[in-house]
Every structure is written in C-alpha cells, then in structure tokens.
Motif scaffolding. Structure first.
Motif, PDB file in Angstrom:
ATOM      1  N   ALA A  16       1.024  -1.011   0.075  1.00 25.18           N
ATOM      2  CA  ALA A  16      -0.140  -0.078  -0.342  1.00 25.18           C
ATOM      3  C   ALA A  16       0.606   0.991   0.450  1.00 25.18           C
ATOM      4  O   ALA A  16       1.832   1.281   1.043  1.00 25.18           O
ATOM      5  CB  ALA A  16      -0.839  -0.097   1.199  1.00 25.18           C
ATOM      6  N   VAL A  40      -3.033   0.223  -3.503  1.00 21.14           N
ATOM      7  CA  VAL A  40      -2.501  -0.750  -3.527  1.00 21.14           C
ATOM      8  C   VAL A  40      -2.124  -2.005  -4.209  1.00 21.14           C
ATOM      9  O   VAL A  40      -3.146  -2.065  -5.627  1.00 21.14           O
ATOM     10  CB  VAL A  40      -4.283  -1.518  -2.118  1.00 21.14           C
ATOM     11  CG1 VAL A  40      -4.158  -2.533  -1.614  1.00 21.14           C
ATOM     12  CG2 VAL A  40      -3.957  -0.662  -1.656  1.00 21.14           C
ATOM     13  N   TYR A  98      -7.098  -2.207   3.560  1.00 17.95           N
ATOM     14  CA  TYR A  98      -7.056  -1.133   2.634  1.00 17.95           C
ATOM     15  C   TYR A  98      -8.243  -1.006   1.812  1.00 17.95           C
ATOM     16  O   TYR A  98      -8.104  -1.993   0.691  1.00 17.95           O
ATOM     17  CB  TYR A  98      -5.845  -0.808   1.887  1.00 17.95           C
ATOM     18  CG  TYR A  98      -4.892  -0.150   3.035  1.00 17.95           C
ATOM     19  CD1 TYR A  98      -4.228   1.087   3.367  1.00 17.95           C
ATOM     20  CD2 TYR A  98      -3.699  -0.803   3.336  1.00 17.95           C
ATOM     21  CE1 TYR A  98      -3.623   2.075   4.309  1.00 17.95           C
ATOM     22  CE2 TYR A  98      -2.881  -0.684   4.640  1.00 17.95           C
ATOM     23  CZ  TYR A  98      -2.639   0.765   4.332  1.00 17.95           C
ATOM     24  OH  TYR A  98      -1.822   1.031   5.540  1.00 17.95           O
ATOM     25  N   ASP A 123     -13.359  -1.830   3.888  1.00 21.91           N
ATOM     26  CA  ASP A 123     -11.948  -1.613   4.703  1.00 21.91           C
ATOM     27  C   ASP A 123     -11.067  -3.091   4.501  1.00 21.91           C
ATOM     28  O   ASP A 123      -9.548  -2.940   5.109  1.00 21.91           O
ATOM     29  CB  ASP A 123     -11.941  -1.970   6.065  1.00 21.91           C
ATOM     30  CG  ASP A 123     -13.173  -3.061   5.879  1.00 21.91           C
ATOM     31  OD1 ASP A 123     -13.673  -4.018   5.150  1.00 21.91           O
ATOM     32  OD2 ASP A 123     -13.695  -3.462   7.299  1.00 21.91           O
ATOM     33  N   ARG A 124     -10.776  -3.000   2.787  1.00 21.63           N
ATOM     34  CA  ARG A 124     -10.574  -4.109   2.366  1.00 21.63           C
ATOM     35  C   ARG A 124     -10.299  -4.251   1.043  1.00 21.63           C
ATOM     36  O   ARG A 124     -11.326  -3.907   0.201  1.00 21.63           O
ATOM     37  CB  ARG A 124     -10.676  -5.769   2.688  1.00 21.63           C
ATOM     38  CG  ARG A 124     -11.920  -6.349   2.336  1.00 21.63           C
ATOM     39  CD  ARG A 124     -12.284  -7.490   3.642  1.00 21.63           C
ATOM     40  NE  ARG A 124     -12.845  -6.782   5.061  1.00 21.63           N
ATOM     41  CZ  ARG A 124     -12.646  -7.508   6.307  1.00 21.63           C
ATOM     42  NH1 ARG A 124     -12.103  -8.536   6.075  1.00 21.63           N
ATOM     43  NH2 ARG A 124     -12.294  -7.301   7.034  1.00 21.63           N
ATOM     44  N   ARG A 164      -9.510   6.932  -0.901  1.00 23.47           N
ATOM     45  CA  ARG A 164     -10.199   6.755   0.627  1.00 23.47           C
ATOM     46  C   ARG A 164     -11.461   7.470   1.690  1.00 23.47           C
ATOM     47  O   ARG A 164     -11.108   8.606   1.393  1.00 23.47           O
ATOM     48  CB  ARG A 164      -9.119   6.794   2.089  1.00 23.47           C
ATOM     49  CG  ARG A 164      -7.686   5.464   0.483  1.00 23.47           C
ATOM     50  CD  ARG A 164      -6.365   5.552   1.796  1.00 23.47           C
ATOM     51  NE  ARG A 164      -6.287   5.196   2.596  1.00 23.47           N
ATOM     52  CZ  ARG A 164      -5.225   5.336   3.790  1.00 23.47           C
ATOM     53  NH1 ARG A 164      -4.649   6.423   3.876  1.00 23.47           N
ATOM     54  NH2 ARG A 164      -6.039   4.597   4.927  1.00 23.47           N
TER      55      ARG A 164
END
Length: 549
Positions: free
Chosen positions: A498, A507, A519, A535-536, A549
């Motif tokens: 990341a 990522v 991330y 969150d991923r 983000r």
C-alpha cells in the motif's frame, strides 16, 4: 599556425559557415594525417572526416516557450535511430503529438554526439560539441527542439563526459584530454590532473552550447561516478553554475540530472547544504527492487534485492543502500538522504531504461517476458509514486522488439573486440554468450527498431499507460514531501503493498498468489477487476487498485 601563451596555436585565417577544415600536427618527425577539430560543431563526413564551420543562428519559432522545472515532469527516453522507421530527428518530430497525448512532458534523447559508423547507442561519442550527421546534424536537432517546444514538450539531452569513444578519438593528439586509467569504457578524462583546466573548459563549453545555442531544457549526465573529479570545486558544481547562468540570461529553467551508482545525496542536495545542487538523479534501486519482485530474477547486481521489504525501503527512502551491506559489492554502500529536505521529484524512477533492457544478453525488454498485468502493475507503482517517472520508448505499448546493444565502428578490429567483450561480460553474469547478438551486425540494429503496428493486447497496455499518467496528473500524485508518503506492506508470504496518501492510495499484489490488503475505499481505477470494500481489497495475482479513501 603560430604558438601563443598557454600552449595554444592560433591561425590568422577566418573561418566562414559552410567551410570544411582540419588540422595536421607535426610531432618533431612527421606530420599527421588531416584531423577533425576537437571542438568541431559538425562532422558531415563522419568522425574521421573534415570538420565544418556552422552558423549558430537559427530561425526559432518557439520564443514563447517558458520552460519547465523538473518537478511535475513525465520523461520519455528514446534512441533517435530506432525510435521511428526514419531514424532521424525529423522522425521524432512526427511522434511529438503521440507523446503529448500519452501524457509525456519531456523527451530525453540518448546521446547524439558523433560516433564511428552509422549505428550506435551514442555512448561512444568523440566530438562533444557536434551532432551525428545521420540523425540530421546540428540543424536537425534545433528543428526538433523548436518543434517540441511548440508542442509543449521539453527536451533533455543525454551527454557523456566520463570517457571518449574508441573510434575517431584524436583528442589526445591535441592535448592531455585523458590521463590513463580506465572506466571500463575508455581512459579516464583528465579533469583533475595537470592542464585539466582546459579539459574542464571543453566540457563546460559543451554544456553551455546545448543549453544556450540549442535551447535544450536539461542534460542527463552519464555515469558521473566514473568522473575522476578530485578538485575542491566539483565539475558537477561548475556545470550547475553554467545551467543557472543560462537560465538567468534566458528566463527559461535549465536543469541537470545525474546518473550515479554511489547513492550519494550530495548530488541533489543544495549548495547551501554542502551538495552539488543538481535538479535530479536516476535511482536504480527502485527499479531493481521492483524488477526482482515481478520477474523473479536475482542474478548479478539484482542479488541484493527480491524482497518486499527492499521495495518498501526504496519507496520510503529513495535509496536501498544507505550505508548498508551490499553482497554484490562485498562492502557497505551508500548514504541516507534526508527525506524531509529533499523533494521527491529529484529522484527519477522507471520500470526500465536503455541500460536495463539493452544490457541484457539478448536485449530483451520486460514486455517480452511479463504479462500485460505485470507490466501495468509495475507502471502503476512508478506512476503512483511521488518521484519523477521516466518511460523507455516502447514500454507504453508492451513492445515486442528487443533493444540490443549495437555499434558500427569503422575499424573491424574494434567491432570484434566489442563483441568479445560483451560476451565475456554476460558470461560473468550467468548468461549464455551464444545468446548475445553481434553488435556490429546490421540485423541487430534493425531488430531493435520499434514496431508501431500495435496488436489488440498492445492497444490495451497503451490505454492503461495513458490512464495511469492522466490519473497521476489529475490526482496530484507528484507530492514533494517524501517523508509523508504512506508505505505499508504485508508479509513476504502475502506480498501486498500500500503506497500513497490520506486521500488516495495504491494497493498492489506483487505475487502470483491472491492476497487481501487491509485498505479499502472507492475504486478509482484498475487494469483488472479487484474486489474493493470499505476496509479491505482482495487482489488476484499481479492485480492493483487505485483507491480514494
């Protein structure tokens, strides 16, 4: 001619543009053959022929060009002879719109000083104030610079001051231009010994020539670690003074970029901090760390790399070796740079260069062995980084033509020695010498020409490069403060990376196994179809995702 003070010889005859001339030297016993001028500005008949007087005037049409500093640039390195079918400056002019549309802001020409024969990488140049006639000569280079500036593109010129080429180098007959010793390519240039002031002047006058008369925006200084520079006042500092003076006189920025193997921050540290004040330097460490992870190669100078941690360190710190152990060198190497003081754009990064492709046994490019996903992944890491990115011609469409080393020395013995030397060099690195094409064979040169007829796969790669460069610009990813860059990684078993900032992050999966990185966010763009949550992000082999983000 008559002798004057300072070991100079002077003639009363006034040269006029268009005239051909040469010199004959008497050594006390006999006269030499007619020799070209070491300060020749044109060699219409090659490096062994007469010099020609040129007129510095040129009908420039790009006077509105205000130039660019290195910050924010996207550089495109090219070899004039193999970039287009024409192999000339005029051929490059025909591709300027293509390059601008790609997202390039400056072209970097591999050396164009005269060399023996018609085919050469350019690092065997001998008349350092002249331009290879086969490319279009001095007027052709000025036409290219003028056209590039009118197209909104800067021009960087690769120059070589660490050695003279072996074919057509008569400078030693005129003065102590070299001092013995060897760089691996030729004798050391005399920039620190007796009578070196005039050799330095010879180099500094060339720097001024390119920046002032030819209006070149920047110079890439080849292998500065091979300069025998032992003076209290570095030649690199003197070059920077010349560049600053030309910039002041013209109100157009001029900059210098060094190639160095030393990992020495002084190159790009300001003079007020005890450095040389150069605008930038090539950084091989980032390339090596990324290349070994994606390709799996670990031979020769790649042996120190290959881990995810190595890549993460280079992205955080610019250098991998920072006073740390190098198994390849068998010693500690490098020195840490101050990431809070040196802006990230001073480090020039890339997925490949003429060296990293051409200094392989077959001259095979990464695009000849990697999948499109792997190629675009590497580009994404480079273009999402805050460093100054550079492309090597053809990588943006996954070129399938090699870029092998080629030459055409006018001496058959030189050609044979060059071929044998290349084979020995590659054998030491573990390559089969039978794979090494003959540098002097015209077929080696012809095979290295770019093929501009794209396949469907190449169109896809090209579109991905364009989009990545557009996003780099639109998202403002070239942020100067390297100390604020976020770089996190998974384990060596789960090779996710990341890299980015609080608002935008890349990522990436640097392995052939699926991984999930902690991330997530909104997907801005990807070459494939990763699974992105808040969150991923789940990534397949060699996948990446650029996230908001």
């Amino acid at each position: 001619m008559r002798a004057t003070e300072g070991h100079w010889w002077v003639a009363d005859r006034v040269a006029k543009p268009g005239q051909r001339y040469g010199f004959e030297i008497f050594d006390g016993k006999e006269w030499s053959k007619t020799l070209p001028d070491p300060r020749s500005t044109a060699q219409p008949d090659g490096v062994h022929g007469l010099s020609e007087v040129t007129d510095p005037a040129f009908p420039w049409t790009s006077d509105l060009w205000t130039g660019r500093t290195l910050a924010g640039q996207v550089i495109y390195e090219l070899h004039v002879g193999t970039f287009t079918p024409a192999g000339t400056f005029e051929g490059v002019i025909g591709k300027l719109d293509y390059l601008r549309d790609l997202g390039v802001t400056a072209i970097e020409l591999m050396p164009v000083q005269p060399f023996g024969g018609e085919r050469n990488w350019g690092y065997d140049g001998v008349e350092w104030h002249a331009v290879h006639q086969g490319y279009g000569g001095p007027e052709g280079l000025k036409k290219l610079v003028d056209a590039a500036h009118n197209a909104g593109l800067g021009v960087i010129l690769d120059v070589v001051y660490n050695h003279f080429g072996p074919d057509g180098n008569y400078n030693g007959m005129f003065g102590p231009y070299t001092v013995g010793g060897n760089t691996g390519w030729g004798e050391l240039v005399n920039i620190s010994g007796p009578d070196s002031d005039e050799v330095r002047a010879y180099i500094l006058d060339a720097v001024r020539l390119w920046l002032a008369e030819f209006r070149i925006d920047g110079l890439r200084l080849d292998a500065v670690h091979s300069l025998d520079d032992r003076g209290a006042y570095s030649l690199l500092e003197q070059m920077q003074v010349v560049a600053d003076d030309v910039a002041t006189r013209t109100s157009v920025p001029r900059y210098l970029i060094a190639e160095s193997d030393l990992n020495d921050p002084r190159l790009i540290t300001g003079t007020d901090g005890g450095g040389y004040g150069l605008a930038g330097q090539w950084v091989d460490d980032i390339h090596h760390a990324l290349h070994t992870l994606v390709s799996g190669e670990k031979h020769a100078y790649y042996e120190d790399y290959g881990s995810l941690g190595a890549l993460a360190k280079t992205l955080r710190e610019g250098y991998f070796f920072t006073g740390t152990w190098s198994s390849y060198r068998g010693r500690t190497h490098g020195r840490a740079l101050d990431t809070t003081a040196i802006p990230a754009h001073r480090l020039v990064t890339y997925t490949t260069t003429h060296d990293q492709s051409g200094n392989r046994a077959r001259g095979d490019r990464p695009s000849m062995t990697l999948t499109p996903a792997q190629q675009v992944l590497k580009a994404a890491v480079i273009y999402a980084s805050p460093f100054t990115p550079m492309l090597f011609m053809g990588e943006e469409f996954g070129a399938q033509t090699p870029f092998a080393f080629f030459c055409s020395h006018t001496d058959d013995t030189l050609n044979q020695l060059t071929s044998e030397g290349r084979k020995r060099e590659f054998a030491r690195s573990g390559w089969d010498h039978d794979e090494v094409p003959d540098p002097a064979d015209p077929a080696t040169f012809e095979a290295s020409r770019l093929d501009w007829d794209f396949s469907a796969e190449q169109e896809e790669i090209h579109a991905a490069y364009r989009e990545l460069l557009r996003l780099r610009r639109d998202l403002g990813l070239a942020r100067p403060d390297l100390s604020k860059l976020i770089v996190e990684t998974g384990s060596e078993d789960e090779k996710w990376l990341a890299m980015g900032h609080e608002d935008v992050i890349l990522v990436a999966n640097l392995s052939d196994q699926p991984v999930t990185a902690p991330y997530g966010g909104e997907l801005i763009w990807s070459f494939t179809q990763p699974s992105v949550e808040l969150d991923r992000t789940a990534l397949g082999p060699w996948e990446f995702a650029l996230l908001r983000r």
